[in-house]
Design a protein around this motif. Structure first.
Motif, PDB file in Angstrom:
ATOM      1  N   ALA A 279      88.333 -18.845 -50.463  1.00 32.83           N
ATOM      2  CA  ALA A 279      87.854 -18.129 -51.639  1.00 32.83           C
ATOM      3  C   ALA A 279      86.343 -18.296 -51.806  1.00 32.83           C
ATOM      4  O   ALA A 279      85.628 -17.323 -52.072  1.00 32.83           O
ATOM      5  CB  ALA A 279      88.588 -18.631 -52.896  1.00 32.83           C
ATOM      6  N   TYR A 280      85.860 -19.524 -51.645  1.00 34.90           N
ATOM      7  CA  TYR A 280      84.423 -19.767 -51.775  1.00 34.90           C
ATOM      8  C   TYR A 280      83.619 -19.052 -50.688  1.00 34.90           C
ATOM      9  O   TYR A 280      82.551 -18.505 -50.965  1.00 34.90           O
ATOM     10  CB  TYR A 280      84.114 -21.265 -51.734  1.00 34.90           C
ATOM     11  CG  TYR A 280      84.604 -22.047 -52.931  1.00 34.90           C
ATOM     12  CD1 TYR A 280      84.529 -21.550 -54.220  1.00 34.90           C
ATOM     13  CD2 TYR A 280      85.113 -23.332 -52.768  1.00 34.90           C
ATOM     14  CE1 TYR A 280      84.963 -22.282 -55.307  1.00 34.90           C
ATOM     15  CE2 TYR A 280      85.543 -24.085 -53.848  1.00 34.90           C
ATOM     16  CZ  TYR A 280      85.473 -23.542 -55.121  1.00 34.90           C
ATOM     17  OH  TYR A 280      85.882 -24.293 -56.190  1.00 34.90           O
ATOM     18  N   GLU A 281      84.134 -19.034 -49.469  1.00 35.36           N
ATOM     19  CA  GLU A 281      83.421 -18.355 -48.389  1.00 35.36           C
ATOM     20  C   GLU A 281      83.380 -16.844 -48.607  1.00 35.36           C
ATOM     21  O   GLU A 281      82.349 -16.206 -48.344  1.00 35.36           O
ATOM     22  CB  GLU A 281      84.037 -18.692 -47.039  1.00 35.36           C
ATOM     23  CG  GLU A 281      83.704 -20.108 -46.594  1.00 35.36           C
ATOM     24  CD  GLU A 281      84.335 -20.501 -45.277  1.00 35.36           C
ATOM     25  OE1 GLU A 281      85.245 -19.782 -44.789  1.00 35.36           O
ATOM     26  OE2 GLU A 281      83.926 -21.537 -44.738  1.00 35.36           O
ATOM     27  N   GLU A 282      84.464 -16.286 -49.113  1.00 30.25           N
ATOM     28  CA  GLU A 282      84.460 -14.853 -49.403  1.00 30.25           C
ATOM     29  C   GLU A 282      83.489 -14.536 -50.541  1.00 30.25           C
ATOM     30  O   GLU A 282      82.758 -13.546 -50.487  1.00 30.25           O
ATOM     31  CB  GLU A 282      85.880 -14.379 -49.758  1.00 30.25           C
ATOM     32  CG  GLU A 282      85.990 -12.870 -49.878  1.00 30.25           C
ATOM     33  CD  GLU A 282      87.413 -12.401 -50.146  1.00 30.25           C
ATOM     34  OE1 GLU A 282      87.549 -11.195 -50.407  1.00 30.25           O
ATOM     35  OE2 GLU A 282      88.361 -13.199 -50.091  1.00 30.25           O
ATOM     36  N   ALA A 283      83.444 -15.399 -51.543  1.00 36.58           N
ATOM     37  CA  ALA A 283      82.492 -15.203 -52.646  1.00 36.58           C
ATOM     38  C   ALA A 283      81.068 -15.283 -52.122  1.00 36.58           C
ATOM     39  O   ALA A 283      80.207 -14.476 -52.507  1.00 36.58           O
ATOM     40  CB  ALA A 283      82.721 -16.259 -53.726  1.00 36.58           C
ATOM     41  N   LYS A 284      80.795 -16.226 -51.253  1.00 38.38           N
ATOM     42  CA  LYS A 284      79.453 -16.381 -50.686  1.00 38.38           C
ATOM     43  C   LYS A 284      79.046 -15.135 -49.914  1.00 38.38           C
ATOM     44  O   LYS A 284      77.896 -14.696 -49.991  1.00 38.38           O
ATOM     45  CB  LYS A 284      79.417 -17.602 -49.776  1.00 38.38           C
ATOM     46  CG  LYS A 284      78.074 -17.857 -49.148  1.00 38.38           C
ATOM     47  CD  LYS A 284      78.135 -19.076 -48.235  1.00 38.38           C
ATOM     48  CE  LYS A 284      76.823 -19.251 -47.497  1.00 38.38           C
ATOM     49  NZ  LYS A 284      76.891 -20.319 -46.523  1.00 38.38           N
ATOM     50  N   ARG A 285      79.977 -14.561 -49.175  1.00 37.89           N
ATOM     51  CA  ARG A 285      79.694 -13.355 -48.410  1.00 37.89           C
ATOM     52  C   ARG A 285      79.274 -12.201 -49.328  1.00 37.89           C
ATOM     53  O   ARG A 285      78.375 -11.429 -49.013  1.00 37.89           O
ATOM     54  CB  ARG A 285      80.928 -12.946 -47.600  1.00 37.89           C
ATOM     55  CG  ARG A 285      80.726 -11.726 -46.725  1.00 37.89           C
ATOM     56  CD  ARG A 285      82.029 -11.270 -46.091  1.00 37.89           C
ATOM     57  NE  ARG A 285      83.093 -10.973 -47.031  1.00 37.89           N
ATOM     58  CZ  ARG A 285      83.166  -9.858 -47.762  1.00 37.89           C
ATOM     59  NH1 ARG A 285      82.222  -8.954 -47.694  1.00 37.89           N
ATOM     60  NH2 ARG A 285      84.180  -9.670 -48.573  1.00 37.89           N
ATOM     61  N   ILE A 286      79.892 -12.121 -50.499  1.00 38.47           N
ATOM     62  CA  ILE A 286      79.600 -11.040 -51.451  1.00 38.47           C
ATOM     63  C   ILE A 286      78.274 -11.274 -52.156  1.00 38.47           C
ATOM     64  O   ILE A 286      77.497 -10.351 -52.379  1.00 38.47           O
ATOM     65  CB  ILE A 286      80.744 -10.886 -52.478  1.00 38.47           C
ATOM     66  CG1 ILE A 286      82.009 -10.420 -51.764  1.00 38.47           C
ATOM     67  CG2 ILE A 286      80.352  -9.916 -53.578  1.00 38.47           C
ATOM     68  CD1 ILE A 286      83.236 -10.455 -52.626  1.00 38.47           C
ATOM     69  N   LYS A 287      78.011 -12.520 -52.522  1.00 41.11           N
ATOM     70  CA  LYS A 287      76.800 -12.833 -53.285  1.00 41.11           C
ATOM     71  C   LYS A 287      75.592 -12.495 -52.461  1.00 41.11           C
ATOM     72  O   LYS A 287      74.611 -12.080 -52.825  1.00 41.11           O
ATOM     73  CB  LYS A 287      76.768 -14.301 -53.688  1.00 41.11           C
ATOM     74  CG  LYS A 287      77.802 -14.656 -54.720  1.00 41.11           C
ATOM     75  CD  LYS A 287      77.735 -16.139 -55.037  1.00 41.11           C
ATOM     76  CE  LYS A 287      78.810 -16.539 -56.015  1.00 41.11           C
ATOM     77  NZ  LYS A 287      78.824 -17.937 -56.291  1.00 41.11           N
TER      78      LYS A 287
END
Length: 70
Positions: free
Chosen positions: A62-70
């Motif tokens: 979840a954190y890695e996917e959020a980082k990709r979006i940010k």
């Protein structure tokens, strides 16, 4: 829906919070596209719940996917 998830988290109703955040994420992806910044906040919320539950692979994802979006 995210605010409802926040209430569930405050009430330690983690399973319900996860379900609501996942539904909110799905709706946002369909309506706004997969890279809209608000989705990252929902993913952070999911990561936080998974972290507290010691579901580390899910939290990292979840954190890695959020980082990709940010």
């Amino acid at each position: 829906l995210c605010n409802l998830g926040n209430v569930y988290v405050a009430q330690t109703r983690d399973r319900e919070a996860i379900a609501v955040y996942e539904e909110a994420k799905r709706i946002m992806i369909v309506t706004l596209g997969p890279n809209y910044h608000i989705i990252a906040k929902t993913l952070d919320n999911l990561g936080n719940i998974y972290l507290v539950q010691a579901q580390y692979p899910e939290a990292i994802a979840a954190y890695e996917e959020a980082k990709r979006i940010k």
